[in-house]
Scaffold this motif. Structure first.
Motif, mmCIF file in Angstrom:
data_model
loop_
_atom_site.group_PDB
_atom_site.id
_atom_site.type_symbol
_atom_site.label_atom_id
_atom_site.label_comp_id
_atom_site.label_asym_id
_atom_site.label_seq_id
_atom_site.Cartn_x
_atom_site.Cartn_y
_atom_site.Cartn_z
ATOM 1 N N ASN A 259 -14.986 -59.146 3.284
ATOM 2 C CA ASN A 259 -14.014 -58.598 4.220
ATOM 3 C C ASN A 259 -13.845 -57.107 3.936
ATOM 4 O O ASN A 259 -13.098 -56.721 3.047
ATOM 5 N N PRO A 260 -14.561 -56.262 4.742
ATOM 6 C CA PRO A 260 -15.494 -56.628 5.806
ATOM 7 C C PRO A 260 -16.927 -56.800 5.283
ATOM 8 O O PRO A 260 -17.226 -56.455 4.136
ATOM 9 N N ASP A 261 -17.807 -57.333 6.162
ATOM 10 C CA ASP A 261 -19.222 -57.400 5.803
ATOM 11 C C ASP A 261 -19.721 -56.010 5.453
ATOM 12 O O ASP A 261 -19.327 -55.013 6.072
ATOM 13 N N ASN A 262 -20.618 -55.943 4.461
ATOM 14 C CA ASN A 262 -21.120 -54.635 4.058
ATOM 15 C C ASN A 262 -22.534 -54.751 3.522
ATOM 16 O O ASN A 262 -23.004 -55.841 3.167
ATOM 17 N N VAL A 263 -23.215 -53.616 3.501
ATOM 18 C CA VAL A 263 -24.567 -53.516 2.963
ATOM 19 C C VAL A 263 -24.480 -52.877 1.586
ATOM 20 O O VAL A 263 -23.871 -51.809 1.426
ATOM 21 N N PHE B 35 -20.488 -50.104 5.552
ATOM 22 C CA PHE B 35 -20.076 -51.159 6.471
ATOM 23 C C PHE B 35 -21.117 -51.363 7.574
ATOM 24 O O PHE B 35 -21.933 -50.480 7.860
ATOM 25 N N CYS B 36 -21.041 -52.540 8.215
ATOM 26 C CA CYS B 36 -21.942 -52.868 9.320
ATOM 27 C C CYS B 36 -21.367 -52.347 10.635
ATOM 28 O O CYS B 36 -20.272 -51.779 10.677
ATOM 29 N N ALA B 37 -22.111 -52.566 11.717
ATOM 30 C CA ALA B 37 -21.691 -52.057 13.023
ATOM 31 C C ALA B 37 -20.440 -52.755 13.532
ATOM 32 O O ALA B 37 -19.703 -52.205 14.349
ATOM 33 N N ALA B 38 -20.189 -53.992 13.090
ATOM 34 C CA ALA B 38 -19.003 -54.748 13.477
ATOM 35 C C ALA B 38 -18.707 -55.738 12.357
ATOM 36 O O ALA B 38 -19.453 -55.837 11.381
ATOM 37 N N ASP B 39 -17.609 -56.469 12.498
ATOM 38 C CA ASP B 39 -17.235 -57.425 11.446
ATOM 39 C C ASP B 39 -16.759 -58.733 12.061
ATOM 40 O O ASP B 39 -15.684 -59.229 11.754
ATOM 41 N N ASN B 40 -17.584 -59.307 12.927
ATOM 42 C CA ASN B 40 -17.305 -60.620 13.490
ATOM 43 C C ASN B 40 -17.824 -61.706 12.548
ATOM 44 O O ASN B 40 -18.720 -61.460 11.745
ATOM 45 N N PHE C 70 -32.857 -50.623 7.682
ATOM 46 C CA PHE C 70 -32.394 -51.209 8.936
ATOM 47 C C PHE C 70 -31.856 -52.607 8.630
ATOM 48 O O PHE C 70 -32.531 -53.408 7.977
ATOM 49 N N VAL C 71 -30.645 -52.886 9.128
ATOM 50 C CA VAL C 71 -30.002 -54.159 8.826
ATOM 51 C C VAL C 71 -29.484 -54.792 10.112
ATOM 52 O O VAL C 71 -28.745 -54.159 10.880
ATOM 53 N N LEU C 72 -29.884 -56.039 10.335
ATOM 54 C CA LEU C 72 -29.367 -56.854 11.434
ATOM 55 C C LEU C 72 -28.427 -57.894 10.835
ATOM 56 O O LEU C 72 -28.833 -58.699 9.999
ATOM 57 N N ASN C 73 -27.177 -57.868 11.259
ATOM 58 C CA ASN C 73 -26.168 -58.845 10.848
ATOM 59 C C ASN C 73 -25.820 -59.658 12.080
ATOM 60 O O ASN C 73 -25.195 -59.149 13.014
#
Length: 740
Positions: free
Chosen positions: A607-611, A629-634, A651-654
Motif C-alpha cells: 500500500n501502494p503497489d511499488n517497483v 510507485f506504479c501508474a495506479a494502485d487498484n 518497463f513494468v506492467l501491473n
C-alpha cells in the motif's frame, strides 16, 4: 412467496415450478452452459430469468419472461443474442449470466447484466414490455463487478465482486457510457459480499457474504455514510461456496438471501420506536502504508438516525473529518499513530477502538526515474479487467510489446521512449489458438524474435503453446514453435527468453508445482523442453515470474514466497537453489534481471503497489537502492504482471494498474560517506557508515592514508549501517567507505 400466499407446493405437497412451455405449448427454454442461472422480478410481478453463457460468440445469452409467477403462465424469450452488440472480446469479456437485475413494469421495465469481468454493463429496454433490446455501455469500473448487480436510484446500478469494494455506476443510455460515482469501502460492505439488492422505497441495501455466510442489511439513506441495520444474520449452513455465488432480494421490510450450498434465509426488518444509542459493528482496522500512499479507515455503526461521526488522531479531533470513512492521502511519517472515531446520536455516543497507522519510509535514489506512464483508461485496451499480463522489450528497435485481451487477443507494439502506440502484431487464428487464454505472456530474444505463450490450466488436457514472430513488424506472420505438455499442471503464468537464433533459450515454470522447463532449439524454429524439478523448492515457488540470471541460473518468484536463485544443468536435467532470499518482500511477484548493472527489479503489492530496484553486485547480500510507485494502485487480486529491462530503461506492467517506464542508472551519491560512533567493543572495532539511501559502499583500509585496499566481504548499504571489525592480530589501520 407465491401470489396466492401459498408456501410454493401444490395440493399434494410437490414443489410448484414455473412453466417451461410457450403459449403454443412448445418447450421454450434451452441452451447455455446453465440453461437457467439467475432470476429477477419487475415491479409488476413479471419474472425474468437468464441462462449462463460462457461464450456469447458460440452460445447466445438468453433472457426469459413470465408475465407472473403462476404455474400455468407460459414463458417467452425476452432476449436472445450478443449483449455486447459485436464489441466482443475473449474469456470473461464474453461470459454473461453471472449477475442479473430487473426493475420497473411494462414498457418501462429495465434489465441489467454485466460480463463476468465487468468489462461491459448492458441495460436492456423494451417498448412493448415483452421484447428487449441490449444497450452496451463502456465504463471505468472494469474488474470491479461481475457477480453482484442491482439497480440503484435513477440511472444507476450497484456492482460487486469478492475482493473489491462496492461501486455505484451512473449510466447514460444515449451516450453509451457509465461512470463510477461512489465507492463503498470493504470496511463497510465486506470483501466477501457477492449477493446484493437495493430497495429505493426504503433506501435499504441487502448484502450476502459468501465467505462469512451471513446476510446484512444497511440503511443507504445517506449513501456516503451507510449504516448497518441490526447485526448480520447467519445463513442456515456454512458449507464452502467455492464459486462465491450469492443472491439477495429486498422490498420494504422483507429481505431474503441465498448463499450457494448454504440455503435460503428470509428476514424482516423491524424499526424500533425507542431511540437506540449507537453501536459499532465493524471497528476501524490498523493498516500499513508507504510514505506518499493513501490510508483509509472505516467504521460501521448502527442506532437511531441520524448518526454523526468525528475522527480523532492520537485522541485529538481531526477538523472536518466527520464521515463514516477517513481517507488520508499523500501520507507522511508524521501521520503515523492512533486513529479512532466518536459516533453520536440523540441516545448517546460510543468511541471506537484505536486503529494504528504505520508509515514505512521509502528508499529513494536517482537509480529509477519515471519517464512515461499509461494508467488504466489511457488506451481502450488498458483497463482494470485483469486482461493485461504480458510485457516485453525489444532490444533490436527499442519497442515495447504488450498483450491485452480487452479488445480480443492482441499484441500492441509501443515506442519504448514515449509509450506511443505504433501498431499491433498480426495474429493468424488458424495458428494461434487454444488454452484457457490464447495468449498470456511474452518475451523478446536478443535478435528481435518475439515469443508468446498461452495459458493452460492443465497441460495434459490442453497443450501449452509457444508462438514465434521473426520480428515485431505489423505483417510478420506467427508460427508455432512448441505445442505440447512440458510436465503436467498449469503453465503460462511466467515466461522469459534470452539469446538469439540457435542459442535462444526459453524458460517457463509450473504455477503450482516446482518443475521448470528450459526450451532449446536445434534450428531456431522448433523448441524442445528440458524439464527440471527443483527438489529443494516448494510447490508454487516460481509460479508468477521467472527471469534468466547470470550463467545457467534463473530467478523465480510468486506472491507469499521467497525469491529463489536457482542453478540449472541442461545436460543432467537438474536444478538446485543457490540462494533463498528471505529478506526480500514476500509480496513481490513480477521480476526482471538487468545483466548490465546486476540489478533485479520486482513489482511489490503493498500500500501502494511499488517497483523495487535491488543491486545484486554481491549475490549474497542484495541491496535495495530505489522504490517507485506504479501508474495506479487498484487491486491486483491475481498478482499478475511482467517486467523487463532494456535500453537503459525498466518497463513494468501491473495488471489493472497500467504500464510505467523508468530510466535506469547506477545511483549517484549526493554526499561522501562518513564514519561515526567509532569505539572498541571487546576485541572488535565498531563504527557506523553514513551515506545515501540506495547507495552501496565498499569498506577499505590503509596503514598510511595513501594506499587503500578493499576489505573482502565488506560492502554496506546506505543510508546507514553498523560495521564490526576484529582487532586481533591487526596493527594500526585507517578505514574509509567509498561508493561501490
Amino acid at each position: 412467496s407465491w401470489t396466492d400466499g401459498s408456501d410454493g407446493t401444490d395440493e399434494l405437497g410437490y414443489p410448484r415450478t414455473l412453466s417451461q412451455y410457450d403459449v403454443d405449448g412448445y418447450p421454450a427454454i434451452s441452451g447455455g452452459y446453465f440453461t437457467l442461472n439467475l432470476v429477477a422480478a419487475g415491479s409488476d410481478g413479471a419474472v425474468y430469468a437468464c441462462d449462463l453463457s460462457l461464450d456469447i460468440n458460440s452460445t447466445p445469452f438468453k433472457i426469459y419472461r413470465w408475465a407472473n409467477d403462476n404455474i400455468e403462465t407460459p414463458v417467452s424469450v425476452a432476449f436472445e443474442g450478443d449483449p455486447t452488440n459485436g464489441k466482443g472480446g475473449s474469456g470473461q469479456d464474453i461470459r454473461f449470466g453471472d449477475n442479473f437485475a430487473a426493475r420497473g413494469s411494462g414498457a418501462n421495465t429495465q434489465l441489467a447484466a454485466m460480463s463476468r469481468n465487468a468489462k461491459y454493463l448492458v441495460i436492456f429496454t423494451t417498448t412493448d414490455g415483452t421484447n428487449f433490446t441490449a444497450h452496451t455501455l463502456t465504463h471505468d469500473a472494469s474488474g470491479k463487478g461481475g457477480v453482484g448487480l442491482t439497480f440503484g436510484e435513477g440511472n444507476t446500478v450497484w456492482s460487486k465482486i469478492n475482493g473489491q469494494p462496492l461501486v455505484q455506476l451512473e449510466f447514460d443510455l444515449a451516450a453509451g457510457t457509465a461512470r463510477t460515482i461512489r465507492t463503498v469501502p470493504t470496511s463497510v460492505v465486506a470483501n466477501g459480499v457477492t449477493g446484493i439488492a437495493y430497495d429505493p422505497g426504503s433506501k435499504r441495501f441487502a448484502a450476502v457474504d459468501y465467505s462469512a455466510h451471513k446476510m446484512s442489511v444497511f440503511d443507504f439513506s445517506d449513501p456516503a455514510a451507510p449504516t448497518a441495520i441490526g447485526s448480520p444474520l447467519p445463513m442456515p449452513a456454512s458449507n464452502a461456496n467455492g464459486n462465491g455465488t450469492c443472491a439477495a432480494g429486498l422490498v420494504g421490510e422483507k429481505v431474503i438471501g441465498l448463499d450457494t450450498n448454504n440455503g435460503l434465509l428470509a428476514a424482516k426488518v423491524e424499526v424500533s420506536v425507542v431511540a437506540e444509542p449507537p453501536v459499532i459493528d465493524t471497528q476501524p482496522a490498523s493498516t500499513t502504508v508507504l510514505v506518499g500512499g493513501t490510508a483509509q479507515f472505516g467504521v460501521v455503526a448502527r442506532g437511531t438516525k441520524p448518526l454523526t461521526y468525528q475522527w480523532r488522531f492520537n485522541g485529538a479531533d481531526i477538523p472536518g473529518e466527520t464521515g463514516s470513512t477517513l481517507i488520508l492521502t499523500n501520507v507522511t511519517e508524521a501521520r503515523a499513530g492512533e486513529y479512532s472515531v466518536v459516533v453520536k446520536n440523540v441516545a448517546g455516543e460510543v468511541v471506537s477502538e484505536n486503529a494504528t497507522l504505520t508509515v514505512v519510509p521509502l528508499v529513494k535514489s536517482d537509480a529509477l526515474t519515471p519517464k512515461w506512464q499509461l494508467p488504466p483508461g489511457a488506451k481502450p485496451w488498458i483497463n482494470q479487467d485483469n486482461s493485461q499480463r504480458g510485457l516485453a522489450y525489444n532490444p533490436v528497435n527499442g519497442h515495447v510489446l504488450v498483450i491485452s485481451r480487452s479488445e480480443g487477443n492482441k499484441i500492441y507494439v509501443l515506442d519504448g521512449q514515449t509509450g506511443e502506440q505504433l501498431h499491433t502484431l498480426f495474429i493468424d487464428t488458424s495458428i494461434v489458438f487454444g488454452g484457457t487464454f490464447v495468449i498470456n505472456m511474452l518475451a523478446v530474444a536478443d535478435d528481435g524474435a518475439v515469443y508468446v505463450c498461452n495459458l493452460t490450466t492443465d497441460a495434459a488436457a490442453s497443450s501449452f503453446n509457444i508462438y514465434r514472430w521473426a520480428n515485431d513488424g505489423p505483417e510478420t506472420a506467427p508460427e508455432a514453435v512448441y505445442i505440447g505438455n512440458p510436465g503436467g499442471g498449469r503453465w503460462g503464468d511466467n515466461f522469459d527468453v534470452r539469446g538469439a537464433g540457435l542459442e535462444t533459450q526459453i524458460i517457463a515454470a509450473q504455477r503450482s508445482g516446482k518443475a521448470v522447463a528450459v526450451f532449446t532449439t536445434p534450428d531456431g524454429y522448433t523448441f524442445y523442453p528440458t524439464l527440471m524439478t527443483v527438489e529443494d523448492a516448494a510447490d508454487g515457488d516460481f509460479g508468477l515470474s521467472v527471469a534468466f540470471g547470470p550463467g545457467n541460473t534463473f530467478f523465480g518468484k510468486a506472491t507469499g514466497r521467497n525469491l529463489r536463485h536457482v542453478q540449472f544443468d541442461l545436460n543432467t536435467a537438474t536444478a538446485t537453489t543457490l540462494h533463498n532470499y528471505t529478506s526480500l518482500p514476500a509480496a513481490m511477484a513480477a521480476i526482471a534481471w538487468d545483466s548490465t548493472n546486476n540489478f533485479l527489479a520486482g513489482l511489490v503489492f503493498e500500500n501502494p503497489d511499488n517497483v523495487r530496484l535491488y543491486d545484486f553486485s554481491d549475490m549474497e547480500n542484495p541491496v535495495l537502492i530505489d522504490q517507485e510507485f506504479c501508474a495506479a494502485d487498484n487491486p491486483n487480486i491475481n498478482g499478475t504482471g511482467q517486467a523487463d529491462f532494456g535500453g537503459d530503461m525498466l518497463f513494468v506492467l501491473n495488471s489493472n494498474n497500467g504500464i510505467t517506464a523508468y530510466t535506469v542508472k547506477k545511483p549517484t551519491p549526493s554526499m561522501p560517506a562518513t564514519l561515526t560512533d567509532a569505539k572498541v567493543v571487546g576485541s572488535n572495532f565498531e563504527f557506523v557508515v553514513n551515506g545515501q539511501a540506495g547507495a552501496v559502499y565498499q569498506l577499505q583500509s590503509s596503514t598510511n592514508l595513501k594506499d587503500w585496499i578493499d576489505i573482502v566481504g565488506m560492502t554496506v548499504p546506505g543510508p546507514s549501517a553498523k560495521v564490526s571489525i576484529a582487532l586481533e592480530g591487526q596493527g594500526a589501520r585507517f578505514f574509509r567507505a567509498v561508493l561501490k
